[in-house]
Design a protein around this motif. Sequence first.
Motif, PDB file in Angstrom:
ATOM      1  N   ALA A  34       0.824  -1.213   0.000  1.00  0.00           N
ATOM      2  CA  ALA A  34       0.000   0.000   0.000  1.00  0.00           C
ATOM      3  C   ALA A  34       0.853   1.255   0.000  1.00  0.00           C
ATOM      4  O   ALA A  34       0.459   2.281  -0.561  1.00  0.00           O
ATOM      5  CB  ALA A  34      -0.948  -0.011   1.194  1.00  0.00           C
ATOM      6  N   ALA A  35       2.031   1.189   0.598  1.00  0.00           N
ATOM      7  CA  ALA A  35       2.924   2.357   0.654  1.00  0.00           C
ATOM      8  C   ALA A  35       3.522   2.694  -0.709  1.00  0.00           C
ATOM      9  O   ALA A  35       4.014   3.809  -0.913  1.00  0.00           O
ATOM     10  CB  ALA A  35       4.040   2.106   1.668  1.00  0.00           C
ATOM     11  N   GLN A  36       3.447   1.756  -1.654  1.00  0.00           N
ATOM     12  CA  GLN A  36       4.060   1.967  -2.966  1.00  0.00           C
ATOM     13  C   GLN A  36       3.082   2.459  -4.027  1.00  0.00           C
ATOM     14  O   GLN A  36       3.462   2.653  -5.184  1.00  0.00           O
ATOM     15  CB  GLN A  36       4.706   0.669  -3.444  1.00  0.00           C
ATOM     16  CG  GLN A  36       5.829   0.198  -2.525  1.00  0.00           C
ATOM     17  CD  GLN A  36       6.453  -1.071  -3.029  1.00  0.00           C
ATOM     18  OE1 GLN A  36       6.973  -1.108  -4.152  1.00  0.00           O
ATOM     19  NE2 GLN A  36       6.405  -2.122  -2.230  1.00  0.00           N
ATOM     20  N   VAL A  37       1.826   2.646  -3.639  1.00  0.00           N
ATOM     21  CA  VAL A  37       0.795   3.054  -4.594  1.00  0.00           C
ATOM     22  C   VAL A  37      -0.033   4.180  -3.992  1.00  0.00           C
ATOM     23  O   VAL A  37       0.045   4.462  -2.797  1.00  0.00           O
ATOM     24  CB  VAL A  37      -0.127   1.867  -4.962  1.00  0.00           C
ATOM     25  CG1 VAL A  37       0.664   0.740  -5.627  1.00  0.00           C
ATOM     26  CG2 VAL A  37      -0.866   1.338  -3.748  1.00  0.00           C
ATOM     27  N   GLN A  38      -0.843   4.811  -4.819  1.00  0.00           N
ATOM     28  CA  GLN A  38      -1.800   5.803  -4.330  1.00  0.00           C
ATOM     29  C   GLN A  38      -3.110   5.079  -4.050  1.00  0.00           C
ATOM     30  O   GLN A  38      -3.622   4.359  -4.902  1.00  0.00           O
ATOM     31  CB  GLN A  38      -2.017   6.886  -5.381  1.00  0.00           C
ATOM     32  CG  GLN A  38      -3.020   7.945  -4.958  1.00  0.00           C
ATOM     33  CD  GLN A  38      -3.205   9.023  -6.006  1.00  0.00           C
ATOM     34  OE1 GLN A  38      -2.312   9.308  -6.790  1.00  0.00           O
ATOM     35  NE2 GLN A  38      -4.383   9.624  -6.022  1.00  0.00           N
ATOM     36  N   VAL A  39      -3.645   5.249  -2.852  1.00  0.00           N
ATOM     37  CA  VAL A  39      -4.887   4.590  -2.463  1.00  0.00           C
ATOM     38  C   VAL A  39      -5.961   5.641  -2.255  1.00  0.00           C
ATOM     39  O   VAL A  39      -5.736   6.645  -1.569  1.00  0.00           O
ATOM     40  CB  VAL A  39      -4.703   3.758  -1.172  1.00  0.00           C
ATOM     41  CG1 VAL A  39      -6.016   3.095  -0.765  1.00  0.00           C
ATOM     42  CG2 VAL A  39      -3.603   2.714  -1.355  1.00  0.00           C
ATOM     43  N   GLU A  40      -7.123   5.422  -2.868  1.00  0.00           N
ATOM     44  CA  GLU A  40      -8.260   6.334  -2.740  1.00  0.00           C
ATOM     45  C   GLU A  40      -9.514   5.516  -2.450  1.00  0.00           C
ATOM     46  O   GLU A  40      -9.657   4.393  -2.926  1.00  0.00           O
ATOM     47  CB  GLU A  40      -8.491   7.125  -4.031  1.00  0.00           C
ATOM     48  CG  GLU A  40      -7.356   8.020  -4.451  1.00  0.00           C
ATOM     49  CD  GLU A  40      -7.279   9.322  -3.676  1.00  0.00           C
ATOM     50  OE1 GLU A  40      -8.279   9.700  -3.027  1.00  0.00           O
ATOM     51  OE2 GLU A  40      -6.210   9.951  -3.716  1.00  0.00           O
ATOM     52  N   LEU A  41     -10.407   6.106  -1.692  1.00  0.00           N
ATOM     53  CA  LEU A  41     -11.731   5.549  -1.451  1.00  0.00           C
ATOM     54  C   LEU A  41     -12.738   6.582  -1.920  1.00  0.00           C
ATOM     55  O   LEU A  41     -12.569   7.775  -1.636  1.00  0.00           O
ATOM     56  CB  LEU A  41     -11.941   5.246   0.035  1.00  0.00           C
ATOM     57  CG  LEU A  41     -10.957   4.266   0.658  1.00  0.00           C
ATOM     58  CD1 LEU A  41     -11.163   4.202   2.159  1.00  0.00           C
ATOM     59  CD2 LEU A  41     -11.088   2.882   0.044  1.00  0.00           C
ATOM     60  N   SER A  42     -13.759   6.140  -2.641  1.00  0.00           N
ATOM     61  CA  SER A  42     -14.731   7.085  -3.171  1.00  0.00           C
ATOM     62  C   SER A  42     -16.135   6.500  -3.048  1.00  0.00           C
ATOM     63  O   SER A  42     -16.390   5.387  -3.503  1.00  0.00           O
ATOM     64  CB  SER A  42     -14.421   7.407  -4.630  1.00  0.00           C
ATOM     65  OG  SER A  42     -15.347   8.336  -5.133  1.00  0.00           O
ATOM     66  N   GLU A  43     -17.014   7.268  -2.438  1.00  0.00           N
ATOM     67  CA  GLU A  43     -18.404   6.823  -2.271  1.00  0.00           C
ATOM     68  C   GLU A  43     -19.130   6.763  -3.612  1.00  0.00           C
ATOM     69  O   GLU A  43     -19.809   5.800  -3.900  1.00  0.00           O
ATOM     70  CB  GLU A  43     -19.143   7.747  -1.302  1.00  0.00           C
ATOM     71  CG  GLU A  43     -18.666   7.641   0.130  1.00  0.00           C
ATOM     72  CD  GLU A  43     -19.363   6.568   0.952  1.00  0.00           C
ATOM     73  OE1 GLU A  43     -20.499   6.194   0.633  1.00  0.00           O
ATOM     74  OE2 GLU A  43     -18.766   6.117   1.930  1.00  0.00           O
ATOM     75  N   LEU A  44     -19.037   7.776  -4.419  1.00  0.00           N
ATOM     76  CA  LEU A  44     -19.709   7.818  -5.725  1.00  0.00           C
ATOM     77  C   LEU A  44     -18.869   8.629  -6.709  1.00  0.00           C
ATOM     78  O   LEU A  44     -19.144   9.803  -6.934  1.00  0.00           O
ATOM     79  CB  LEU A  44     -21.090   8.467  -5.598  1.00  0.00           C
ATOM     80  CG  LEU A  44     -22.180   7.646  -4.936  1.00  0.00           C
ATOM     81  CD1 LEU A  44     -23.415   8.507  -4.671  1.00  0.00           C
ATOM     82  CD2 LEU A  44     -22.538   6.449  -5.776  1.00  0.00           C
ATOM     83  N   PRO A  45     -17.877   8.020  -7.320  1.00  0.00           N
ATOM     84  CA  PRO A  45     -17.001   8.833  -8.174  1.00  0.00           C
ATOM     85  C   PRO A  45     -17.658   9.322  -9.457  1.00  0.00           C
ATOM     86  O   PRO A  45     -17.344  10.401  -9.925  1.00  0.00           O
ATOM     87  CB  PRO A  45     -15.832   7.909  -8.475  1.00  0.00           C
ATOM     88  CG  PRO A  45     -16.411   6.548  -8.366  1.00  0.00           C
ATOM     89  CD  PRO A  45     -17.464   6.648  -7.286  1.00  0.00           C
ATOM     90  N   GLY A  46     -18.572   8.544 -10.047  1.00  0.00           N
ATOM     91  CA  GLY A  46     -19.168   8.962 -11.315  1.00  0.00           C
ATOM     92  C   GLY A  46     -18.098   9.348 -12.312  1.00  0.00           C
ATOM     93  O   GLY A  46     -17.073   8.682 -12.446  1.00  0.00           O
ATOM     94  N   LEU A  47     -18.315  10.457 -12.987  1.00  0.00           N
ATOM     95  CA  LEU A  47     -17.345  10.918 -13.979  1.00  0.00           C
ATOM     96  C   LEU A  47     -16.063  11.433 -13.352  1.00  0.00           C
ATOM     97  O   LEU A  47     -15.044  11.551 -14.035  1.00  0.00           O
ATOM     98  CB  LEU A  47     -17.981  11.981 -14.876  1.00  0.00           C
ATOM     99  CG  LEU A  47     -19.107  11.468 -15.781  1.00  0.00           C
ATOM    100  CD1 LEU A  47     -19.740  12.625 -16.547  1.00  0.00           C
ATOM    101  CD2 LEU A  47     -18.610  10.402 -16.735  1.00  0.00           C
ATOM    102  N   ALA A  48     -16.074  11.706 -12.035  1.00  0.00           N
ATOM    103  CA  ALA A  48     -14.846  12.114 -11.342  1.00  0.00           C
ATOM    104  C   ALA A  48     -13.818  10.985 -11.346  1.00  0.00           C
ATOM    105  O   ALA A  48     -12.633  11.224 -11.091  1.00  0.00           O
ATOM    106  CB  ALA A  48     -15.155  12.552  -9.921  1.00  0.00           C
ATOM    107  N   LEU A  49     -14.251   9.773 -11.670  1.00  0.00           N
ATOM    108  CA  LEU A  49     -13.322   8.661 -11.825  1.00  0.00           C
ATOM    109  C   LEU A  49     -12.236   9.016 -12.827  1.00  0.00           C
ATOM    110  O   LEU A  49     -11.063   8.694 -12.641  1.00  0.00           O
ATOM    111  CB  LEU A  49     -14.077   7.407 -12.285  1.00  0.00           C
ATOM    112  CG  LEU A  49     -13.234   6.209 -12.721  1.00  0.00           C
ATOM    113  CD1 LEU A  49     -12.408   5.683 -11.560  1.00  0.00           C
ATOM    114  CD2 LEU A  49     -14.133   5.115 -13.282  1.00  0.00           C
TER     115      LEU A  49
END
Length: 155
Positions: A34-49
């Motif tokens: 996990a320290a070697q990558v960018q980790v994101e959590l998103s409730e509803l990314p939609g087009l923001a993905l």
Amino acid sequence: MNILILGIGQSLRGDDAAGLEAVQLWQSQHPDSAAQVQVELSELPGLALLDLLEGMDAAIIVDAVQSSASAGTVICLGPDELASFTPDAGSAHGWGVAETLQLGRSLYPWLAKCRVTLIGIVGKDFCMGAGLSPEVREALAEAVEVLENEVCSLI
């Protein structure tokens, strides 16, 4: 290499939280990866993905999916397979990841350079206020293993 791990889901809609839960569990069990990558959590990314993918060489998206497969089934779709991700095996969010990626590739040529993998966990209960179903809770261990294998293949 810029790698994004993205957990998607609605934490208050039962099995829809599976992507969020799987990524959080993976982070706690595999802190070195996990320290070697960018980790994101998103409730509803939609087009923001699409914004989250900008500048990434690879992305692994973990999300609850609806499918005719049994609840708790873990599905891993590589870049080529995402095109065959049909509405009856789509994201629990309606406008799904595959549709967003297809739109993004037509609008943003840079997105074709980002290798996207989807780890889907087939859900059973997406009702407001429900917790994870027993089948999906049990599948989290397998999803974490699949995620770790995918990350290790990239780093």
